[in-house]
Design a protein around this motif. Sequence first.
Motif, PDB file in Angstrom:
ATOM      1  N   GLU A  53     -22.361  90.915-136.623  1.00 52.62           N
ATOM      2  CA  GLU A  53     -23.468  90.459-137.352  1.00 52.62           C
ATOM      3  C   GLU A  53     -23.281  88.971-137.546  1.00 52.62           C
ATOM      4  O   GLU A  53     -24.518  88.693-138.105  1.00 52.62           O
ATOM      5  N   THR A  54     -22.430  88.433-137.151  1.00 51.59           N
ATOM      6  CA  THR A  54     -22.214  86.986-137.537  1.00 51.59           C
ATOM      7  C   THR A  54     -23.219  86.080-136.606  1.00 51.59           C
ATOM      8  O   THR A  54     -23.610  85.213-137.338  1.00 51.59           O
ATOM      9  N   TYR A  55     -23.642  86.685-135.538  1.00 44.16           N
ATOM     10  CA  TYR A  55     -24.383  85.834-134.634  1.00 44.16           C
ATOM     11  C   TYR A  55     -25.718  85.712-135.186  1.00 44.16           C
ATOM     12  O   TYR A  55     -26.317  84.694-135.211  1.00 44.16           O
ATOM     13  N   GLU A  56     -26.437  86.853-135.586  1.00 44.63           N
ATOM     14  CA  GLU A  56     -27.820  86.832-136.453  1.00 44.63           C
ATOM     15  C   GLU A  56     -27.915  86.953-137.688  1.00 44.63           C
ATOM     16  O   GLU A  56     -28.777  87.372-138.009  1.00 44.63           O
ATOM     17  N   ALA A 115     -26.080  82.516-130.432  1.00 50.24           N
ATOM     18  CA  ALA A 115     -26.588  81.709-131.539  1.00 50.24           C
ATOM     19  C   ALA A 115     -25.701  80.711-132.507  1.00 50.24           C
ATOM     20  O   ALA A 115     -26.394  79.804-132.857  1.00 50.24           O
ATOM     21  N   GLY A 116     -24.387  81.055-132.148  1.00 43.74           N
ATOM     22  CA  GLY A 116     -23.667  79.854-132.975  1.00 43.74           C
ATOM     23  C   GLY A 116     -22.779  79.001-132.078  1.00 43.74           C
ATOM     24  O   GLY A 116     -21.995  78.202-132.644  1.00 43.74           O
ATOM     25  N   GLY A 117     -23.373  78.634-131.130  1.00 36.34           N
ATOM     26  CA  GLY A 117     -22.621  77.803-130.022  1.00 36.34           C
ATOM     27  C   GLY A 117     -21.349  78.487-129.673  1.00 36.34           C
ATOM     28  O   GLY A 117     -20.876  79.500-129.872  1.00 36.34           O
ATOM     29  N   THR A 118     -20.643  77.749-128.894  1.00 41.49           N
ATOM     30  CA  THR A 118     -19.313  78.069-128.450  1.00 41.49           C
ATOM     31  C   THR A 118     -18.370  78.406-129.737  1.00 41.49           C
ATOM     32  O   THR A 118     -17.460  79.344-129.609  1.00 41.49           O
ATOM     33  N   ALA A 119     -18.293  77.458-130.649  1.00 38.20           N
ATOM     34  CA  ALA A 119     -17.509  77.637-131.738  1.00 38.20           C
ATOM     35  C   ALA A 119     -17.775  79.146-132.611  1.00 38.20           C
ATOM     36  O   ALA A 119     -16.902  79.868-133.092  1.00 38.20           O
ATOM     37  N   GLY A 120     -19.188  79.182-132.626  1.00 43.82           N
ATOM     38  CA  GLY A 120     -19.536  80.468-133.467  1.00 43.82           C
ATOM     39  C   GLY A 120     -19.029  81.716-132.590  1.00 43.82           C
ATOM     40  O   GLY A 120     -18.411  82.674-133.195  1.00 43.82           O
ATOM     41  N   ALA A 121     -19.169  81.660-131.259  1.00 44.31           N
ATOM     42  CA  ALA A 121     -18.560  82.607-130.651  1.00 44.31           C
ATOM     43  C   ALA A 121     -17.101  82.985-130.680  1.00 44.31           C
ATOM     44  O   ALA A 121     -16.553  84.051-130.847  1.00 44.31           O
ATOM     45  N   THR A 122     -16.524  81.658-130.497  1.00 42.11           N
ATOM     46  CA  THR A 122     -14.784  81.943-130.550  1.00 42.11           C
ATOM     47  C   THR A 122     -14.539  82.297-131.935  1.00 42.11           C
ATOM     48  O   THR A 122     -13.718  83.380-131.859  1.00 42.11           O
ATOM     49  N   ASP A 123     -15.107  81.998-132.930  1.00 46.19           N
ATOM     50  CA  ASP A 123     -14.719  82.413-134.273  1.00 46.19           C
ATOM     51  C   ASP A 123     -15.203  84.065-134.556  1.00 46.19           C
ATOM     52  O   ASP A 123     -14.326  85.055-135.114  1.00 46.19           O
ATOM     53  N   ALA A 124     -16.354  84.510-134.049  1.00 44.70           N
ATOM     54  CA  ALA A 124     -16.778  85.776-134.014  1.00 44.70           C
ATOM     55  C   ALA A 124     -15.969  86.977-133.464  1.00 44.70           C
ATOM     56  O   ALA A 124     -15.421  87.789-134.000  1.00 44.70           O
TER      57      ALA A 124
ATOM     58  N   TYR B  80       3.692  83.449-123.388  1.00 43.14           N
ATOM     59  CA  TYR B  80       3.186  82.144-124.181  1.00 43.14           C
ATOM     60  C   TYR B  80       2.093  81.616-123.545  1.00 43.14           C
ATOM     61  O   TYR B  80       1.833  81.904-122.147  1.00 43.14           O
ATOM     62  N   THR B  81       1.245  80.840-124.065  1.00 43.04           N
ATOM     63  CA  THR B  81       0.336  80.057-123.756  1.00 43.04           C
ATOM     64  C   THR B  81       0.047  78.859-124.780  1.00 43.04           C
ATOM     65  O   THR B  81       0.794  78.707-125.581  1.00 43.04           O
ATOM     66  N   ALA B  82      -0.831  78.269-124.281  1.00 49.52           N
ATOM     67  CA  ALA B  82      -1.537  76.953-124.971  1.00 49.52           C
ATOM     68  C   ALA B  82      -2.902  77.392-125.536  1.00 49.52           C
ATOM     69  O   ALA B  82      -3.796  77.565-124.427  1.00 49.52           O
ATOM     70  N   VAL B  83      -3.363  77.128-126.610  1.00 54.49           N
ATOM     71  CA  VAL B  83      -4.848  77.364-127.196  1.00 54.49           C
ATOM     72  C   VAL B  83      -5.304  75.767-126.994  1.00 54.49           C
ATOM     73  O   VAL B  83      -5.138  74.902-127.567  1.00 54.49           O
ATOM     74  N   HIS B  84      -6.591  75.862-125.839  1.00 49.49           N
ATOM     75  CA  HIS B  84      -7.125  74.438-125.755  1.00 49.49           C
ATOM     76  C   HIS B  84      -8.431  74.650-126.442  1.00 49.49           C
ATOM     77  O   HIS B  84      -9.194  73.437-126.597  1.00 49.49           O
ATOM     78  N   THR B  85      -8.892  75.673-126.526  1.00 53.36           N
ATOM     79  CA  THR B  85     -10.200  75.960-127.436  1.00 53.36           C
ATOM     80  C   THR B  85     -10.042  76.693-128.489  1.00 53.36           C
ATOM     81  O   THR B  85     -10.556  78.071-128.441  1.00 53.36           O
ATOM     82  N   PRO B  86      -9.687  76.001-129.698  1.00 54.14           N
ATOM     83  CA  PRO B  86      -9.407  76.528-130.813  1.00 54.14           C
ATOM     84  C   PRO B  86     -10.781  76.887-131.838  1.00 54.14           C
ATOM     85  O   PRO B  86     -11.520  76.577-131.598  1.00 54.14           O
ATOM     86  N   PRO B  87     -10.218  78.288-132.836  1.00 55.46           N
ATOM     87  CA  PRO B  87     -11.286  78.376-133.575  1.00 55.46           C
ATOM     88  C   PRO B  87     -11.307  77.050-134.587  1.00 55.46           C
ATOM     89  O   PRO B  87     -10.385  76.296-134.655  1.00 55.46           O
ATOM     90  N   PRO B  88     -12.372  77.049-135.208  1.00 56.29           N
ATOM     91  CA  PRO B  88     -12.971  75.881-135.964  1.00 56.29           C
ATOM     92  C   PRO B  88     -11.706  75.310-137.096  1.00 56.29           C
ATOM     93  O   PRO B  88     -11.366  74.271-137.205  1.00 56.29           O
ATOM     94  N   ALA B  89     -11.046  76.261-137.616  1.00 56.53           N
ATOM     95  CA  ALA B  89      -9.960  76.032-138.691  1.00 56.53           C
ATOM     96  C   ALA B  89      -8.748  75.399-138.032  1.00 56.53           C
ATOM     97  O   ALA B  89      -8.040  74.630-138.734  1.00 56.53           O
TER      98      ALA B  89
END
Lengths: 389, 156
Positions: A53-56, A115-124, B80-89
Amino acid sequence: MPEPRIVAVGTSPIGRTDLTGRDLFSAALAEAFEGLPDPAEVVEALYAGNQSETYEHQIMQGTLLAEWAGLRNVPAERVEGCAAAGALALRHAVEDVRRGTHDAVLACGVEKMTAGGTAGATDALSAAFDRALEQRSGITAPSQYALLAQRYLHEHDATEADLARIAVKNHRNGAANPRAQFDREVDLDAVLESEYVAPPLKLFDCAPVSDGAAAVLVATPEVADALVAREAQTVAAGVGAAANNVAVAERDLTFVEGANVASETAYGEAGVDPADVDLAEVHDAFTVCEALLAEAAGFAPRGRGYESALDPGERSEGWTDVRLSTSGGLKARGHPIGATGLAQAVEAHEQLTGRAGGRQVEGADTALLLNEGGVADAVTVAHVLRRAA
Amino acid sequence: MDESRKRPRDRGPLSREDVTADSPFTLPGFFAELAEGRLTGAACSDCGHAMVPPRPACYACGSRAVAVEKQPRAGEVVSYTAVHTPPPAFEARAPYTVGVVELASGARLTGRVDADYDAVAIGDPVELTVRDPGDAELAAALDHETDWPIHVFEVR
C-alpha cells in the motif's frame, strides 16, 4: 470436484506508465472480458494480488477493484505474499471453483511501483525481509539474491557469464512478446559490462521496477463452455504452495526447498512429471533465480540450472526439454509485483491455446508456473496448466 | 522481582504468561540481552537445531521444546555481497558489505560485515559485535526499536 478452467486473460501495459493501479486493472479487465458478458453477470468473487500500500497509499484493493469491475456485494479481498501475491490470488480462485464455493472467480493483481521512484520501490520491497535482523542490516532485494548467487557460483561450476546468458535469453524472448516491458534484445557484453548492483549481480541481472496489472477468469467447465470455445480454455490441473522461513540465512542458499515442495505438490495433483512440462514461467526476478528454480522444479540436475539459457539439445544430460520464461520472464516482460504471478498465467494460457505468435512453443500441452514472494522460497506458489482441448 | 523474572528460561513460551518483553523469546527481550553483550538463541531440545533470534518453535522439526541458549559470537562467512543501491536510511554508508554467517553453534544469521567487499571471502572467520544505532538508523527506527543495538560482523 469441478476441474477449474481458465477462460479469459488480460494484462495492462507493463512498464513506466502514467496510469494508477485501478486504471491498470481496468486495462487488464477490458482485455480479459472482450467479447464476454459484463463481469457482474459472470463473476461471483474476486481476489486481488497486491504487494504494498506504500506505492499509492491505498489498501482495500479487493473492494476497489470489484467496484471498478461493476461487482457489488460479492466476496472480494486483497491477498499479500510480496511477489507471490498474484499466484496466491489465482490459487484462491482455483480452490474456490474446485470446492464448489463459486462457479466463476476473478483473480487479478496490480502494482504501481514507479509511484515512489527507485528509492520508494527499494524501501517498499525491503518490508518483505525480516525486520529484526535483515532490514536493520540495510539489506535490499538485489543484495538478498546476490547472497544466493555468490554461494551458487562458489558451489557450482558456473560463472557470472553463465548467469548473464539467462538475461540475454529472456530479453530475446521478451522482444518477441508484445506485452513485454522491454522490446529490444541485449548482448552478453551489455549484461557483463552493466554496473554491479550487489556483486555478483549486475543491473542487467535484475528485473525492472514496473507498473502493471493482470486479470485471469477461473470458472467451472460448464461456465467456461458457455463463455468461450474449448480451444480457448486451459485447465488448472495442479496447485501447490509452501511457506519457508522469512530470513534468507536460515534457508538452503543453493536449493529452493519451498519451490521444490510447491512444484512437486502441483505435479502430483496434475499427475505429471517434470519431463512432461513443455514450458515454464519461473520467478526470474534475478538471473540466478531461473537457475535455482529449474533445479527445484526437476528440470535440471543440481548445479546445472544455469544452462536454462541454452537450447534443449545443448544442455547437460539430465535436463528436460522444457522452455523457460518464454514471455521474457520477470526480467524482460517486467515485474509489477502483485500482478506477476498472473502475468505468468497469461503467458502459459496463450502458449497452451496456440496464440503465442512468434514465440509459440510447438505442441505445447503442459506448463508450470512458479511464483515466489519474499526472497526466493520464503513463499512459493506453483500451478500446472494444461490444454483443455 | 515479578514472577516472570524468576522463572527459569529453559523452555519455550508455552503459556501466555511466558510471553513478556523481558523474555529472550520476544524481540524486546532478545535485543535487551544483546545490548548487554549477550547473544541469545534458541536450541531445540528434540533435534538440537540452533536459531537466532530465539523463537517459540523449531523450524527444522516443528517442536516447541526449545530452550534459550547463549550463542557463540564466532562464526564464518557463508555468503556475502555489497549493497550499492541502499534503502534511504543507509545511503551515506553505501557501498557496504553484508553477509550470511554461520555461528559455531550452527545458527545462521545475516548482518553487516565491517570490511570492504574485496577483503571478504567465503569461509572467513568473523566475530559478532554490537554498537548503538547511528542518527540515520535511529531516524528509520520505529518507536519500540530505538534502544535496539545494531549487530556487525568483524573479520578476525
